[in-house]
Design a protein around this motif. Structure first.
Motif, PDB file in Angstrom:
ATOM      1  N   ILE A   1       5.748   3.989  -6.342  1.00  0.00           N
ATOM      2  CA  ILE A   1       6.999   3.261  -6.540  1.00  0.00           C
ATOM      3  C   ILE A   1       6.655   1.880  -7.086  1.00  0.00           C
ATOM      4  O   ILE A   1       5.838   1.170  -6.508  1.00  0.00           O
ATOM      5  N   LYS A   2       7.287   1.492  -8.183  1.00  0.00           N
ATOM      6  CA  LYS A   2       6.998   0.203  -8.799  1.00  0.00           C
ATOM      7  C   LYS A   2       7.951  -0.866  -8.276  1.00  0.00           C
ATOM      8  O   LYS A   2       9.002  -0.574  -7.709  1.00  0.00           O
ATOM      9  N   GLN A   3       7.544  -2.112  -8.490  1.00  0.00           N
ATOM     10  CA  GLN A   3       8.313  -3.249  -7.981  1.00  0.00           C
ATOM     11  C   GLN A   3       9.734  -3.215  -8.535  1.00  0.00           C
ATOM     12  O   GLN A   3       9.950  -2.992  -9.718  1.00  0.00           O
ATOM     13  N   GLY A   4      10.718  -3.424  -7.653  1.00  0.00           N
ATOM     14  CA  GLY A   4      12.113  -3.410  -8.062  1.00  0.00           C
ATOM     15  C   GLY A   4      12.787  -2.062  -7.885  1.00  0.00           C
ATOM     16  O   GLY A   4      14.016  -1.962  -7.969  1.00  0.00           O
ATOM     17  N   GLU A   5      12.002  -1.015  -7.648  1.00  0.00           N
ATOM     18  CA  GLU A   5      12.562   0.330  -7.520  1.00  0.00           C
ATOM     19  C   GLU A   5      12.786   0.737  -6.061  1.00  0.00           C
ATOM     20  O   GLU A   5      13.531   1.690  -5.790  1.00  0.00           O
ATOM     21  N   GLU A   6      12.132   0.026  -5.126  1.00  0.00           N
ATOM     22  CA  GLU A   6      12.045   0.537  -3.758  1.00  0.00           C
ATOM     23  C   GLU A   6      13.411   0.713  -3.086  1.00  0.00           C
ATOM     24  O   GLU A   6      13.639   1.714  -2.395  1.00  0.00           O
ATOM     25  N   LYS A   7      14.344  -0.220  -3.281  1.00  0.00           N
ATOM     26  CA  LYS A   7      15.633  -0.120  -2.588  1.00  0.00           C
ATOM     27  C   LYS A   7      16.397   1.113  -3.045  1.00  0.00           C
ATOM     28  O   LYS A   7      16.932   1.879  -2.224  1.00  0.00           O
ATOM     29  N   LEU A   8      16.464   1.321  -4.344  1.00  0.00           N
ATOM     30  CA  LEU A   8      17.160   2.492  -4.880  1.00  0.00           C
ATOM     31  C   LEU A   8      16.482   3.783  -4.447  1.00  0.00           C
ATOM     32  O   LEU A   8      17.142   4.743  -4.020  1.00  0.00           O
ATOM     33  N   VAL A   9      15.144   3.822  -4.534  1.00  0.00           N
ATOM     34  CA  VAL A   9      14.404   5.036  -4.195  1.00  0.00           C
ATOM     35  C   VAL A   9      14.622   5.408  -2.731  1.00  0.00           C
ATOM     36  O   VAL A   9      14.901   6.574  -2.407  1.00  0.00           O
TER      37      VAL A   9
ATOM     38  N   ILE B   1      12.101  11.479  -4.564  1.00  0.00           N
ATOM     39  CA  ILE B   1      13.400  11.191  -3.955  1.00  0.00           C
ATOM     40  C   ILE B   1      14.011  12.435  -3.324  1.00  0.00           C
ATOM     41  O   ILE B   1      14.917  12.323  -2.490  1.00  0.00           O
ATOM     42  N   SER B   2      13.548  13.619  -3.709  1.00  0.00           N
ATOM     43  CA  SER B   2      14.081  14.834  -3.098  1.00  0.00           C
ATOM     44  C   SER B   2      13.236  15.306  -1.913  1.00  0.00           C
ATOM     45  O   SER B   2      13.511  16.353  -1.341  1.00  0.00           O
ATOM     46  N   THR B   3      12.187  14.541  -1.546  1.00  0.00           N
ATOM     47  CA  THR B   3      11.399  14.932  -0.372  1.00  0.00           C
ATOM     48  C   THR B   3      12.203  14.779   0.920  1.00  0.00           C
ATOM     49  O   THR B   3      11.933  15.449   1.914  1.00  0.00           O
ATOM     50  N   GLY B   4      13.197  13.880   0.919  1.00  0.00           N
ATOM     51  CA  GLY B   4      14.058  13.771   2.085  1.00  0.00           C
ATOM     52  C   GLY B   4      14.746  15.089   2.372  1.00  0.00           C
ATOM     53  O   GLY B   4      14.868  15.526   3.538  1.00  0.00           O
ATOM     54  N   ASP B   5      15.186  15.747   1.313  1.00  0.00           N
ATOM     55  CA  ASP B   5      15.793  17.073   1.407  1.00  0.00           C
ATOM     56  C   ASP B   5      14.827  18.055   2.077  1.00  0.00           C
ATOM     57  O   ASP B   5      15.201  18.830   2.965  1.00  0.00           O
ATOM     58  N   VAL B   6      13.567  18.004   1.680  1.00  0.00           N
ATOM     59  CA  VAL B   6      12.569  18.943   2.197  1.00  0.00           C
ATOM     60  C   VAL B   6      12.332  18.706   3.693  1.00  0.00           C
ATOM     61  O   VAL B   6      12.308  19.647   4.494  1.00  0.00           O
ATOM     62  N   ILE B   7      12.147  17.435   4.056  1.00  0.00           N
ATOM     63  CA  ILE B   7      11.850  17.124   5.467  1.00  0.00           C
ATOM     64  C   ILE B   7      12.994  17.563   6.373  1.00  0.00           C
ATOM     65  O   ILE B   7      12.791  18.210   7.407  1.00  0.00           O
ATOM     66  N   SER B   8      14.223  17.220   5.965  1.00  0.00           N
ATOM     67  CA  SER B   8      15.366  17.614   6.804  1.00  0.00           C
ATOM     68  C   SER B   8      15.534  19.129   6.820  1.00  0.00           C
ATOM     69  O   SER B   8      15.949  19.701   7.843  1.00  0.00           O
ATOM     70  N   SER B   9      15.220  19.789   5.713  1.00  0.00           N
ATOM     71  CA  SER B   9      15.312  21.254   5.670  1.00  0.00           C
ATOM     72  C   SER B   9      14.323  21.885   6.636  1.00  0.00           C
ATOM     73  O   SER B   9      14.648  22.860   7.328  1.00  0.00           O
ATOM     74  N   VAL B  10      13.111  21.353   6.701  1.00  0.00           N
ATOM     75  CA  VAL B  10      12.108  21.873   7.641  1.00  0.00           C
ATOM     76  C   VAL B  10      12.625  21.769   9.074  1.00  0.00           C
ATOM     77  O   VAL B  10      12.586  22.734   9.842  1.00  0.00           O
ATOM     78  N   VAL B  11      13.138  20.565   9.393  1.00  0.00           N
ATOM     79  CA  VAL B  11      13.650  20.352  10.749  1.00  0.00           C
ATOM     80  C   VAL B  11      14.811  21.303  11.037  1.00  0.00           C
ATOM     81  O   VAL B  11      14.870  21.953  12.105  1.00  0.00           O
TER      82      VAL B  11
ATOM     83  N   GLN C   1      10.608   8.169 -17.880  1.00  0.00           N
ATOM     84  CA  GLN C   1       9.374   8.120 -17.109  1.00  0.00           C
ATOM     85  C   GLN C   1       9.654   7.967 -15.613  1.00  0.00           C
ATOM     86  O   GLN C   1       8.944   8.536 -14.784  1.00  0.00           O
ATOM     87  N   GLN C   2      10.680   7.218 -15.272  1.00  0.00           N
ATOM     88  CA  GLN C   2      11.052   7.114 -13.862  1.00  0.00           C
ATOM     89  C   GLN C   2      11.501   8.469 -13.325  1.00  0.00           C
ATOM     90  O   GLN C   2      11.169   8.855 -12.205  1.00  0.00           O
ATOM     91  N   ALA C   3      12.247   9.198 -14.140  1.00  0.00           N
ATOM     92  CA  ALA C   3      12.715  10.516 -13.712  1.00  0.00           C
ATOM     93  C   ALA C   3      11.535  11.457 -13.472  1.00  0.00           C
ATOM     94  O   ALA C   3      11.497  12.182 -12.473  1.00  0.00           O
ATOM     95  N   LYS C   4      10.545  11.419 -14.367  1.00  0.00           N
ATOM     96  CA  LYS C   4       9.382  12.291 -14.196  1.00  0.00           C
ATOM     97  C   LYS C   4       8.549  11.879 -12.983  1.00  0.00           C
ATOM     98  O   LYS C   4       8.026  12.714 -12.252  1.00  0.00           O
TER      99      LYS C   4
ATOM    100  N   THR D   1       0.832  -1.208   0.000  1.00  0.00           N
ATOM    101  CA  THR D   1       0.000   0.000   0.000  1.00  0.00           C
ATOM    102  C   THR D   1       0.863   1.253   0.000  1.00  0.00           C
ATOM    103  O   THR D   1       0.584   2.220  -0.705  1.00  0.00           O
ATOM    104  N   LEU D   2       1.933   1.215   0.803  1.00  0.00           N
ATOM    105  CA  LEU D   2       2.839   2.364   0.861  1.00  0.00           C
ATOM    106  C   LEU D   2       3.510   2.598  -0.486  1.00  0.00           C
ATOM    107  O   LEU D   2       3.585   3.744  -0.960  1.00  0.00           O
ATOM    108  N   LEU D   3       3.997   1.522  -1.112  1.00  0.00           N
ATOM    109  CA  LEU D   3       4.654   1.664  -2.416  1.00  0.00           C
ATOM    110  C   LEU D   3       3.685   2.206  -3.455  1.00  0.00           C
ATOM    111  O   LEU D   3       4.059   3.043  -4.287  1.00  0.00           O
ATOM    112  N   LYS D   4       2.443   1.726  -3.413  1.00  0.00           N
ATOM    113  CA  LYS D   4       1.437   2.214  -4.359  1.00  0.00           C
ATOM    114  C   LYS D   4       1.125   3.683  -4.116  1.00  0.00           C
ATOM    115  O   LYS D   4       0.969   4.466  -5.055  1.00  0.00           O
TER     116      LYS D   4
END
Length: 964
Positions: free
Chosen positions: A13-21, A151-161, A142-145, A6-9
């Motif tokens: 995130i599609k199957q096989g992408e989760e570790k890299l993402v 993948i850059s939301t981590g940047d946002v969360i840490s920036s807020v903190v 398509q993966q890039a779009k 459910t989280l991946l959906k």
């Protein structure tokens, strides 16, 4: 497991992408925290240590330094691997910042903060080469779009903190110690980057240094061949160069206005740092919500254009307000609010929408130079942007009458120019995508063909009277000579003497007459040639002869076409001749047949129009779009069928493969229709279906976005975006609702499907699966299909009926005998020798299809070979004389589907081989083959195998008596 899926959906995130993402999100989180702390501490310290004139100077020095560093990075990319370069840049950043902080700790020199302020741009350069370099290397378009924002939301969360913590932390911890925290975070980034390289970029360095085409194989994408047009469009490169330069120029320019106005309002260092932390914290929170909830929706609805345009459009709006309030109304507070709004746009919209969208612009660039171009843009364009901003601000601030209000007006003009360039970039982006060229597989007629039996050339000239005498000669060589001679005689009545030769019982004579008739161009012979299309033996030479006639033949073809409305195979052969003739007249002929009632003929017409490069008129689009809808509706039914049987039948089961073949054929038909409506760009679907070329998937997705109207695009994208069967089924359910059936009911549904939609082979496979059901449940459907006109379906249904309900089988066969049904009677007679379902035609067809070189054939062609071949099944060391099976003067081919067969004195052929059997020796001499092991083969006349299928003529030499 359910929560994870459910989280991946939810995160798309599609199957096989989760570790890299998740690794990239982690890296982004740590790097974002480091950049937020560094920027806030350094900016506030710089502003308190220097006056506003130092800002343009820092921009200029920073621009020159970063440009020089960018040149070094570009050179390093050519000399070392990406992984070493990225890790080296991170180490350089860590060591340099640690050193500068140590110097300040012992000297307390304010110039350290001047250098650290410049190092903000080094941060951006390193992050662009390392983080976004990994994205460019591992993600397709398509993966890039889809994932760039995530993948850059981590940047946002840490920036807020970080931003919201600084107003509290700075009261207790000095700037030096906060900067040491930055060094610690960068060390964690280096560890994460090393892990990314070790897991996902292994074995790619050699490819990079050798400049191989395509993106190397990774955990997410597969190796993909790169097209060979110019590597990068110059106009496109210029536009993305400017789109990299202008945001940095705008950031520095707006930052100057923001900092000077903020310093005037907050003169205390702690207050200023607190304000900056609070401001950037709120901006980061809004950025997070934009990235999480709006970015993908905006791009999916409006495409990449919204990501490129939104920032300059927002700045135009903000600085119109700033100019009005600052100059017209002289409202200082409102002017500052508008400047703050502009800086907010540069923080939130730039990072949440503009930067991820900008990174997508690198994807259409050839993979082998993509990283080099990205490094050049990051190191040069952005450095030049900062340099230009610094020079311009340094000059303008020296002019006495220019104040902040006039600077805002000037930036408004620059923002308008920026908006214009963004709009222009859309056009070059579209043309770059549209102009990509992929090498398609040659059409059958363009492929190299094997040689066929050659008739001996005319060795001497004969008088016309002698040729007439030779027409009735008992020697076939004389009659062949007559046919060739009549063709070259130049006599008006020569065609009359070719007519009996067109009916000659000798195949070689008739073929010579057909060839001569085509070369004579006499309308009197055309009906005879057209009649030969009904003969399987002479259809091909007759078609070649007719194609030579050219455009004058089209009217005669039209007449025959209309008179054979019930003979679909014959009509399709006529259409193939029309395609060989080609030209405008042929296209007009085909256009008149677009709404032909028989579906198979209509599909052949559309396929031929595509091959001839025709693009439909607006009026014809209505017909073609209905054809498109019908194909998509059938595809939705197929997806429902595939989904229903998943639990019982594996994808590689016989039924699973059959439905997948239908799926493949239907998608090809969909894109054939699209090619005729919207242009030949959609032909590359074959590269995606056959080779799983991810680069082609990206291309098709973008072409669909650019060329297709919304209703059509929504139905096409699920076919090409790599969705699983279940996902595709769910997406089509909204448009074409389908019932969910039990496996038993789904099998019956497949059997009862319109025969014009689904092949007899798939129906027969479904019928064979009914043998596992109860007699009462399936007897009616078996009886109905036992009398089908398809031999494949009838034989399978009769066999299963015999297994499940022998009494009903006996009753049915007796009834067929009373009705003198010779067709089904012959099937019943042959079935008497069948003891196992593997001996059925449906299973033989499967084994024939397993021969690699035959997989390109249509099912109809494959079935034709099967039904007209001699079936050979030999035990180990069993010997067979082929001479007893072949006819004189005919070429034969042996198709080996299992085992190994040896022809005495010739050699051996193994499974999967098509062997053109050498001509028989003296009359009556045996042609012996020996089975080295239990073997299965089909002996078929060579003319029945399409000419593009390769045959071998020289088997491998072996000892015919060697044990298997």
């Amino acid at each position: 497991m359910w929560k994870r899926d459910t989280l991946l959906k939810l995160l798309n995130i599609k199957q096989g992408e989760e570790k890299l993402v998740f690794l990239l999100i982690g890296y982004s989180f740590v790097m974002g925290g480091a950049m937020a702390i560094f920027y806030t501490v350094v900016a506030s310290s710089f502003l308190m240590s220097f006056n506003s004139l130092a800002l343009p100077q820092a921009y200029i020095v920073g621009g020159v330094f970063v440009y020089s560093l960018g040149l070094l990075v570009t050179q390093a990319q050519r000399l070392t691997s990406f992984a070493r370069l990225a890790e080296g840049l991170l180490i350089f950043l860590i060591v340099s910042i640690a050193g500068l902080v140590a110097i300040h700790h012992y000297t307390s020199s304010k110039w350290v903060f001047f250098v650290l302020f410049i190092w903000n741009r080094v941060f951006v350069l390193v992050n662009g080469v390392t983080f976004w370099g990994v994205v460019a290397k591992l993600f397709n378009l398509q993966q890039a779009k889809r994932l760039s924002s995530l993948i850059s939301t981590g940047d946002v969360i840490s920036s807020v903190v970080a931003y919201l913590s600084i107003p509290l932390v700075i009261k207790y911890i000095s700037a030096d110690y906060l900067l040491y925290t930055v060094v610690g975070l960068l060390i964690i980034c280096a560890v994460l980057m090393h892990r990314l390289h070790r897991i996902f970029l292994v074995d790619t360095d050699v490819l990079d240094l050798a400049h191989e085409g395509g993106t190397p194989q990774t955990a997410v994408t597969q190796a993909k061949p790169e097209p060979e047009p110019p590597l990068i469009n110059k106009a496109y490169y210029s536009n993305i160069f400017l789109l990299a330069l202008l945001p940095v120029f705008g950031l520095f320019y707006v930052e100057y206005l923001f900092f000077t106005e903020s310093r005037a309002i907050f003169p205390d260092k702690v207050l200023l740092a607190s304000f900056l932390g609070f401001f950037f914290g709120i901006s980061a929170i809004i950025e997070f919500f934009i990235k999480t909830f709006f970015y993908n929706r905006l791009l999916s609805k409006y495409g990449l254009r919204i990501g490129i345009i939104m920032l300059p459009a927002s700045l135009v709006f903000g600085f119109i307000l700033a100019s009005l309030y600052g100059i017209a109304y002289e409202a200082a507070a409102l002017f500052f609010a508008c400047i703050v709004l502009g800086r907010f746009f540069m923080s939130a919209i730039r990072k949440a929408i503009s930067e991820p969208a900008f990174q997508v612009l690198f994807q259409p660039i050839a993979a082998r130079i993509r990283l080099e171009v990205q490094g050049r843009i990051e190191g040069r364009a952005k450095a030049i942007g900062g340099l230009l901003a610094g020079v311009l601000l340094l000059v303008l601030t020296q002019v006495p009458f220019i104040d902040a209000q006039l600077l805002s007006v000037l930036f408004l003009l620059i923002a308008v120019l920026w908006l214009y360039i963004s709009i222009k970039t859309q056009g070059t982006y579209k043309s770059t995508i549209r102009d990509r060229v992929y090498p398609l597989q040659q059409p059958r007629d363009a492929q190299p063909r094997r040689t066929t039996r050659k008739h001996p050339a005319t060795s001497q000239s004969h008088s016309f009277e002698a040729l007439i005498t030779m027409v009735s000669s008992p020697q076939s060589a004389d009659r062949i000579e007559a046919a060739r001679g009549l063709c070259c005689s130049g006599r008006f009545l020569a065609y009359k003497y070719l007519i009996p030769l067109l009916q000659d019982p000798d195949p070689n004579v008739r073929e010579a007459a057909l060839e001569a008739s085509g070369a004579l161009y006499r309308p009197e012979l055309w009906p005879y040639l057209l009649e030969q299309l009904n003969s399987e033996r002479y259809a091909l030479p007759a078609a070649k002869a007719l194609a030579k006639v050219g455009k004058p033949l089209l009217r005669e073809i039209d007449r025959f076409f209309l008179n054979s409305s019930e003979e679909e195979d014959y009509q399709e052969k006529l259409i193939e001749i029309v395609e060989q003739i080609g030209g405008e007249e042929a296209i007009r002929f085909l256009r008149r047949k677009l709404n032909f009632p028989q579906r198979s003929v209509r599909e052949k017409v559309i396929e031929t129009l595509q091959n001839l490069g025709y693009v439909s008129t607006h009026t014809e689009q209505t017909i073609l779009l209905q054809e498109f809808e019908d194909h998509v509706a059938f595809l939705a039914w197929l997806l429902a069928a595939q989904t229903d049987i998943l639990g019982t039948y594996e994808p590689d089961s016989e039924l699973g493969k059959a439905l997948e073949r239908e799926h493949y054929r239907t998608i090809l038909k969909v894109f054939t229709v699209l090619s005729v409506i919207y242009g030949d760009k959609f032909k590359v679907i074959t590269l995606l279906l056959e080779n799983k070329n991810e680069d082609v998937r990206d291309y098709l997705m973008e072409i669909s976005e650019l060329l297709l109207p919304e209703p059509v695009k929504d139905k096409v994208l699920p076919m090409i975006d790599g969705s699983s069967l279940e996902e595709m089924n769910l997406r089509y359910q909204a448009v074409f609702p389908q019932e969910t059936l039990s496996v038993k009911d789904r099998l019956k549904d497949i059997i009862n499907k319109d025969y014009t939609r689904i092949s007899p082979w798939t129906k027969a496979i479904a019928i064979k699966e009914l043998q596992h059901d109860t007699p009462e449940s399936v007897t009616p459907i078996l009886v109905a299909n036992a009398v089908a006109s398809s031999r494949l379906i009838s034989e399978t249904a009769l066999y299963v009926l015999r297994v499940l309900n022998p009494e009903r089988y006996t009753s049915l066969t007796q009834n067929l005998a009373r009705q003198h049904d010779d067709f089904h009677g012959a099937i019943v007679s042959e079935l008497a020798w069948v003891s196992h379902d593997e001996e059925l035609l449906v299973c033989k067809l499967r084994r024939l299809w397993s021969v690699e070189v035959l997989r390109s054939l249509k099912i109809k062609e494959l079935k034709s070979i099967l039904l007209r071949a001699h079936y050979l099944r030999l035990e180990r060391h069993e010997v067979l004389d082929l001479q007893k099976l072949v006819e004189p003067d005919e070429d034969y081919t042996l198709i080996v589907t299992h085992g190994t067969l040896v022809l005495a004195s010739e050699g051996a052929v193994g499974s999967g081989t098509l062997w053109q059997v050498p001509p028989a020796g003296p009359s009556g001499a045996p042609q012996l083959i020996t089975a080295q092991e239990a073997s299965e083969a089909y002996l078929v006349q060579t003319y029945k195998i399409p000419l593009h299928i390769p045959l071998i003529t020289q088997p491998a030499l072996v000892d015919a008596h060697r044990p298997g």
